[in-house]
Motif scaffolding. Sequence first.
Motif, PDB file in Angstrom:
ATOM      1  N   THR A 112       7.691  70.597 -41.846  1.00 17.33           N
ATOM      2  CA  THR A 112       8.136  71.612 -40.892  1.00 17.33           C
ATOM      3  C   THR A 112       7.080  71.829 -39.818  1.00 17.33           C
TER       4      THR A 112
ATOM      5  N   THR B 185      14.308  69.140 -34.389  1.00 21.78           N
ATOM      6  CA  THR B 185      15.027  70.176 -33.638  1.00 21.78           C
ATOM      7  C   THR B 185      15.535  71.252 -34.590  1.00 21.78           C
ATOM      8  N   PRO B 186      15.608  72.472 -34.082  1.00 23.10           N
ATOM      9  CA  PRO B 186      16.147  73.552 -34.924  1.00 23.10           C
ATOM     10  C   PRO B 186      17.542  73.217 -35.428  1.00 23.10           C
TER      11      PRO B 186
ATOM     12  N   TYR C 293      17.409  70.811 -38.329  1.00 27.89           N
ATOM     13  CA  TYR C 293      16.904  71.548 -39.498  1.00 27.89           C
ATOM     14  C   TYR C 293      18.033  72.401 -40.093  1.00 27.89           C
TER      15      TYR C 293
ATOM     16  N   HIS D 207       7.023  83.282 -37.777  1.00 29.50           N
ATOM     17  CA  HIS D 207       8.250  82.808 -37.139  1.00 29.50           C
ATOM     18  C   HIS D 207       9.498  83.236 -37.896  1.00 29.50           C
TER      19      HIS D 207
ATOM     20  N   GLU E  18      16.957  78.632 -38.851  1.00 29.24           N
ATOM     21  CA  GLU E  18      16.801  78.780 -40.304  1.00 29.24           C
ATOM     22  C   GLU E  18      17.570  80.001 -40.805  1.00 29.24           C
TER      23      GLU E  18
ATOM     24  N   THR F 205      13.801  73.274 -28.902  1.00 31.19           N
ATOM     25  CA  THR F 205      14.877  74.257 -29.084  1.00 31.19           C
ATOM     26  C   THR F 205      16.209  73.500 -29.088  1.00 31.19           C
TER      27      THR F 205
ATOM     28  N   LEU G 215       7.074  75.749 -33.331  1.00 30.52           N
ATOM     29  CA  LEU G 215       7.963  76.884 -33.633  1.00 30.52           C
ATOM     30  C   LEU G 215       8.246  77.720 -32.388  1.00 30.52           C
TER      31      LEU G 215
ATOM     32  N   ASP H 169      15.624  78.765 -31.438  1.00 33.31           N
ATOM     33  CA  ASP H 169      14.351  78.276 -31.969  1.00 33.31           C
ATOM     34  C   ASP H 169      14.474  78.061 -33.490  1.00 33.31           C
ATOM     35  N   TRP H 170      13.370  77.643 -34.061  1.00 34.43           N
ATOM     36  CA  TRP H 170      13.363  77.241 -35.470  1.00 34.43           C
ATOM     37  C   TRP H 170      13.732  78.404 -36.398  1.00 34.43           C
TER      38      TRP H 170
END
Length: 974
Positions: free
Chosen positions: A792, A768-769, A772, A640, A612, A803, A797, A607-608
């Motif tokens: 964003t 998409t994560p 990113y 998140h 990150e 995903t 999220l 996931d995001w």
Amino acid sequence: MASSNDPTSSRDSALDILDRLNPNRTSSSPSPALGRIGHPGNTAFLEELHEAWKTDPSSVDPTWRAFFEGFELGCQLRPPLRSTSATIKNGPSPEFGNVLPQARIYNLLFAYRALGHTLAHLDPLGLTPEENSDLSLSTFRFTEADLDSIFDSGTLGGGGPRTLREILSFLKQTYCDHIGVEFMHIMNFAIRRWLRDRMERTRNQPSFSPEQQRRILEKIIAAESLERFLHTRYVGQKRFSLEGGETLIAVLDTLIEACPTSGVEEVVIGMAHRGRLNVLVNTLGKSRRKLFTEFHENYVPETVLGDGDVKYHLGYENEVSTSTGKKVRLSLAPNPSHLEAVNPVVEGKARARQRHRDDTVKREKVVPVLIHGDGAFIGQGIVAETLNLSRLEGYRTGGTIHIIVNNQIAFTTLPDDSRSSRYCTAPGKAFGIPIFHVNGDDPLAAASIIQLALDFRQKFHEDIILDIVCYRRHGHNEGDEPNFTQPTLYSEIDAHPPVSRLLARKLLDAGIITEKEIEKIRSQISTVSEEALQESRQVVSKIQPRLHPPLSCPELLQEVPTAVPAKKIAELGVSISTIPSDFQINNKIRKVLDTRRAMAAGTTPLDWGCAEHLAFASLLTSGTPIRLSGQDSRRGTFSHRHSAVYDLRTRARYIPLKNLSKNQASFCVYNSPLSEAAVLGFDYGYSLDSPEMLVIWEAQFGDFANGAQTQIDQYITSSESKWGTSSRLTLLLPHGYHGQGPEHSSARLERFLQLCAEDNMAVTYPTTPANYFHLIRRQALRKIIKPLIVLTPKGLLRDTRATSPVTDLTRGAFQEILPDPEVTKGAQRVILCSGKVFYDLQDYQRKNKITHTAILRLEQIYPLHAKKLTEILSRHSPDAEIIWCQEESENMGAWAHLALRLPAVIKKPVRYVGRDASSSPATGSLIIHTLEQNQLIEEAFASHPKASTPSSKKTGTPTAASKAKSTNKRKKKK
Ligand SMILES: Cc1ncc(C[n+]2csc(CCOP(=O)(O)OP(=O)(O)O)c2C)c(N)n1
Ligand SMILES: [Mg+2]
């Protein structure tokens, strides 16, 4: 004008008494009594203490014991008092009742310290201040007859017995001469005592050596001569003359002279237009030749391809030598015309410079100095926002020295129209900052206060304000006629002698300098200016102005390798999800961390938040430091991120990204105060001086970025072209229509895109994560330094549709355009879109098993990767209809920007599908939002007889939004 309402409080008489009884008390070891004495409940507290003492004297602190003994003794004496006579005639003043004369002396001391500034001679043009009845003798039940009576002078200048006359003269000299000080609002008694003792030790009278006084005069003459030279050689050209406020240059010089002995290696300065040219030449040592060249009409700024700003906005850096040969690095930040916008930028720069000089604890090597105008300081909210940063963990800079060139006018506006407070420095009081008002016609007094200011800053690491009360000799600028609006004031100013003459007279009278020496100083400066003028003429004669093509940076579209090997990702997954074994955390967060570990191991899609964290961790472990600041950014507004976790029992904080490996780069994540303009400005400033670092500012919701629009317009998007300053600053702006109403939906993508030109930045909306992840890594790793705007997600999220498999991190790079993952070729219709709407389109496409329509995502809208777009489109039918679909209203989102550009790239018309134009970004009703959203999705897939060109986008059929709106109206009618 509002007057100060500081009470003349008998509480602080007790403080004075305490100080007298035990002068060694310090705030680092405050007595419990001292800690409470300033509180509203202190009367009760004193009574309680008094009762306890009466019952058992040994039950109270020895200082209190002595105090009560004296108090009781005093109470046993009866009036008529030792030497007060006349006041009794008038009867006891309600303020002081039967208070003993000695106690009234302490009240007098307090009153002068608190209100003495109201009697100070601050205004060079003003008359002697009116009497302040709160400071009159009768207020304290004294009369002329008491003047020669002897009293204990408490803490005044070391204490001891003095006559009332001596006490008054001492107080007047210290607090009512050319320096007026506000410091009794400071709640930290150690600071108050330090300031009091420092001022009373010298009675606030400057004590410079003859050489230092000559140097101060030289600086004043240099400041004045430069202005006069420009005035006569460049008649009518704007320079925002400093005349009337030349003392500023002497103050800055004294400050820089004091830097080496105070351990200061660097000064970062921010200031507006007034006197800027003078500061550039006489403080930063910019050559006159260069300045004069800039005055020439043929001059083309040397910054990036001629977009350079006017001379009174330009920045400069230099290393200057003090009189002892020591070096001090000075920088003046470029600033836009927007007054005070530079403040947080300077703070951010200073903090970055402190980091470079390994000065992150005491912050004593780099000092920020902000020079303000009186009108702007009280008027602009960003001043208060910046002051509020001064003690915060992620933003403090160890104290800023504020200097106000208070010429008592703002353009044509006088103080009465400009503020509701007595002084323009009022915002400083809210933050407990000491404020010194100094008569600008007394450069020696002002210079003595700047020395105090630096000592104070280095000792307490707090802000301080020096308000130089002066006047403006000419109009607002050199083309402005002040007599239109201030005829009386300006006839007074015309008759007023310049600062240089007043100081010269003083030094001549004191035998410190001779007329001949002064003449020599003047003629030397004039020769230097003349020579520089001649040289500049030669330079200018060679200038051949020509137009330049717009800037461009094709490298912005080059692919940057950002994939990370699977093994490394899995390792990082462990690091970011490991917390110390003795740490007890919330179960839900434990689950988030466990899931992150599984995501990185490849057992569940990413996931995001995880992407990150992995992007950050991969950068940190390979040496790129990261700073992330924003409102609630540690946890993340949408819960998140969870970059910090807290122990359930102690709230101890643990940040996995700070604990990845021994030699990792630093990770700094801060919850910012509730400000956009100052915090974004600060992070921008920080990014300027930390190009090697990934500096990220996150908006709580994207639309709040507009509270910092000045920073975006004036700095982030345009400062490279105006001033040649590069920034890698990244903005994270939550965006997306979820039916939450007009607020919180839109990061105002359209505004950012409107500001895009000459490859000044990248504007992206990744879906998409994994993309990113690559985008964040690209921004940190690529050589080119440009700002990055990232829209964003909010709802996405936690959306399983958004995903990514871990393999998308371990290969590939950032994709500016994502092709349709399912309809890969031969589509009869292509829907182009950006961001969240993609998932709604894809749902519809899948549900209806549509294979003739492909959905392409512009993950980077600017700069548009035209080549990639053309290549992806070429996989589909050459006759395919092209649609631009967005969930934002027609006048918002990316459409207006793309409508002008897409047809040129794809060589055919593009049909718009989306909400109608609207004044506010979104509807407040969830059901209307859903109806609108469904209809715009359907419409994107509906066959359409005639594609329209961008200029004639209306197709004749109602758009989704208008249909939904009419549905709503019908509903209401029923
Ligand atoms: C945010 C902003 N609003 C308005 C202006 C236009 N403006 C330029 S100078 C000025 C007066 C400033 O007064 P003051 O702060 O006292 O500085 P001074 O010019 O007197 O030195 C104004 C209104 C501006 N530059 N920035
Ligand atoms: Mg002013």
